[in-house]
Design a protein around this motif. Structure first.
Motif, PDB file in Angstrom:
ATOM      1  N   VAL A  30      18.982  -7.040  20.893  1.00  0.00           N
ATOM      2  CA  VAL A  30      19.886  -6.565  19.425  1.00  0.00           C
ATOM      3  C   VAL A  30      20.963  -5.574  20.126  1.00  0.00           C
ATOM      4  O   VAL A  30      21.982  -5.587  19.564  1.00  0.00           O
ATOM      5  CB  VAL A  30      18.696  -5.774  18.674  1.00  0.00           C
ATOM      6  CG1 VAL A  30      19.489  -5.118  17.615  1.00  0.00           C
ATOM      7  CG2 VAL A  30      17.828  -6.976  17.959  1.00  0.00           C
ATOM      8  N   GLY A  31      20.528  -4.899  21.041  1.00  0.00           N
ATOM      9  CA  GLY A  31      21.510  -3.570  21.560  1.00  0.00           C
ATOM     10  C   GLY A  31      22.569  -4.559  21.995  1.00  0.00           C
ATOM     11  O   GLY A  31      23.896  -4.344  22.022  1.00  0.00           O
ATOM     12  N   ALA A  34      24.821  -6.027  19.785  1.00  0.00           N
ATOM     13  CA  ALA A  34      25.447  -4.657  18.988  1.00  0.00           C
ATOM     14  C   ALA A  34      26.713  -4.247  19.811  1.00  0.00           C
ATOM     15  O   ALA A  34      27.820  -4.245  19.564  1.00  0.00           O
ATOM     16  CB  ALA A  34      24.784  -3.570  18.747  1.00  0.00           C
ATOM     17  N   LEU A  35      26.407  -4.143  21.122  1.00  0.00           N
ATOM     18  CA  LEU A  35      27.455  -3.847  22.059  1.00  0.00           C
ATOM     19  C   LEU A  35      28.534  -4.874  22.319  1.00  0.00           C
ATOM     20  O   LEU A  35      29.748  -4.721  22.123  1.00  0.00           O
ATOM     21  CB  LEU A  35      26.996  -3.761  23.593  1.00  0.00           C
ATOM     22  CG  LEU A  35      27.986  -3.381  24.729  1.00  0.00           C
ATOM     23  CD1 LEU A  35      28.646  -2.159  24.257  1.00  0.00           C
ATOM     24  CD2 LEU A  35      27.301  -3.384  25.997  1.00  0.00           C
ATOM     25  N   GLY A  37      29.431  -6.775  19.557  1.00  0.00           N
ATOM     26  CA  GLY A  37      30.205  -6.638  18.280  1.00  0.00           C
ATOM     27  C   GLY A  37      31.246  -5.637  18.472  1.00  0.00           C
ATOM     28  O   GLY A  37      32.336  -5.615  17.941  1.00  0.00           O
ATOM     29  N   VAL A  38      30.734  -4.386  19.157  1.00  0.00           N
ATOM     30  CA  VAL A  38      31.771  -3.184  19.465  1.00  0.00           C
ATOM     31  C   VAL A  38      32.891  -3.995  20.089  1.00  0.00           C
ATOM     32  O   VAL A  38      34.002  -3.404  20.050  1.00  0.00           O
ATOM     33  CB  VAL A  38      30.951  -1.903  19.838  1.00  0.00           C
ATOM     34  CG1 VAL A  38      31.786  -0.991  20.378  1.00  0.00           C
ATOM     35  CG2 VAL A  38      30.197  -1.535  19.033  1.00  0.00           C
ATOM     36  N   THR A  64      28.263  -9.457  27.852  1.00  0.00           N
ATOM     37  CA  THR A  64      28.973  -8.839  26.681  1.00  0.00           C
ATOM     38  C   THR A  64      30.008  -9.733  26.195  1.00  0.00           C
ATOM     39  O   THR A  64      30.295  -9.998  25.052  1.00  0.00           O
ATOM     40  CB  THR A  64      29.502  -7.511  26.943  1.00  0.00           C
ATOM     41  OG1 THR A  64      28.344  -6.446  27.425  1.00  0.00           O
ATOM     42  CG2 THR A  64      30.075  -6.624  25.967  1.00  0.00           C
TER      43      THR A  64
END
Length: 144
Positions: A30-31, A34-35, A37-38, A64
């Motif tokens: 999940v992290g 999220a990374l 997405g950033v 990423t």
């Protein structure tokens, strides 16, 4: 891998807790998204220390950017950035997602689904196999 029980509607009794490794790997997944997405929105990411210091790509380099490419629906770019993680990620994600879903449904007393389980010996072999695969990929991707 084996199934430890059968389906039970409206289960009663104690709920078997999830292994802490399932929670940990789920949090990493999940992290990671999220990374991604950033990174997709701002271009900010976490640089790889190995790549920054040596110029070599580690087995996870490009993950990423791969996840960001998946978020925008570009499978070709995702494959280009890190094909090994592109294949392993969904396999691990589905297994972890199922475990979390089964635990959640049982905790809510809706249904008890069969849990996936693996003997310690099998888990050890799978871990060793994945580590060897990542090591070979890490070396091979730097040979060009």
């Amino acid at each position: 891998m084996s199934v430890s029980q059968s389906v039970v509607l409206r289960p009663a009794g104690p709920v078997q807790p999830l292994d802490r490794r399932v929670w940990g790997l789920s949090a990493v997944g999940v992290g990671g998204f999220a990374l991604a997405g950033v990174y997709q929105l701002s271009g900010l990411g976490i640089p790889c220390i190995l790549h920054a210091t040596t110029g070599l790509n580690c087995p996870l380099c490009g993950s990423t950017r791969m996840a960001a490419a998946l978020l925008r629906g570009d499978l070709g770019a995702a494959w280009h950035f890190n094909p090994v993680i592109l294949v392993l990620g969904p396999l691990v994600g589905v297994a972890l997602g199922y475990q979390v879903l089964a635990w959640t449904l049982e905790s809510l007393r809706l249904v008890r689904l069969p849990r996936l389980s693996m003997s310690p010996r099998a888990a050890d072999w799978v871990l060793k196999g994945v580590l060897v695969l990542l090591a070979v990929y890490g070396v091979a991707r730097n040979l060009h």
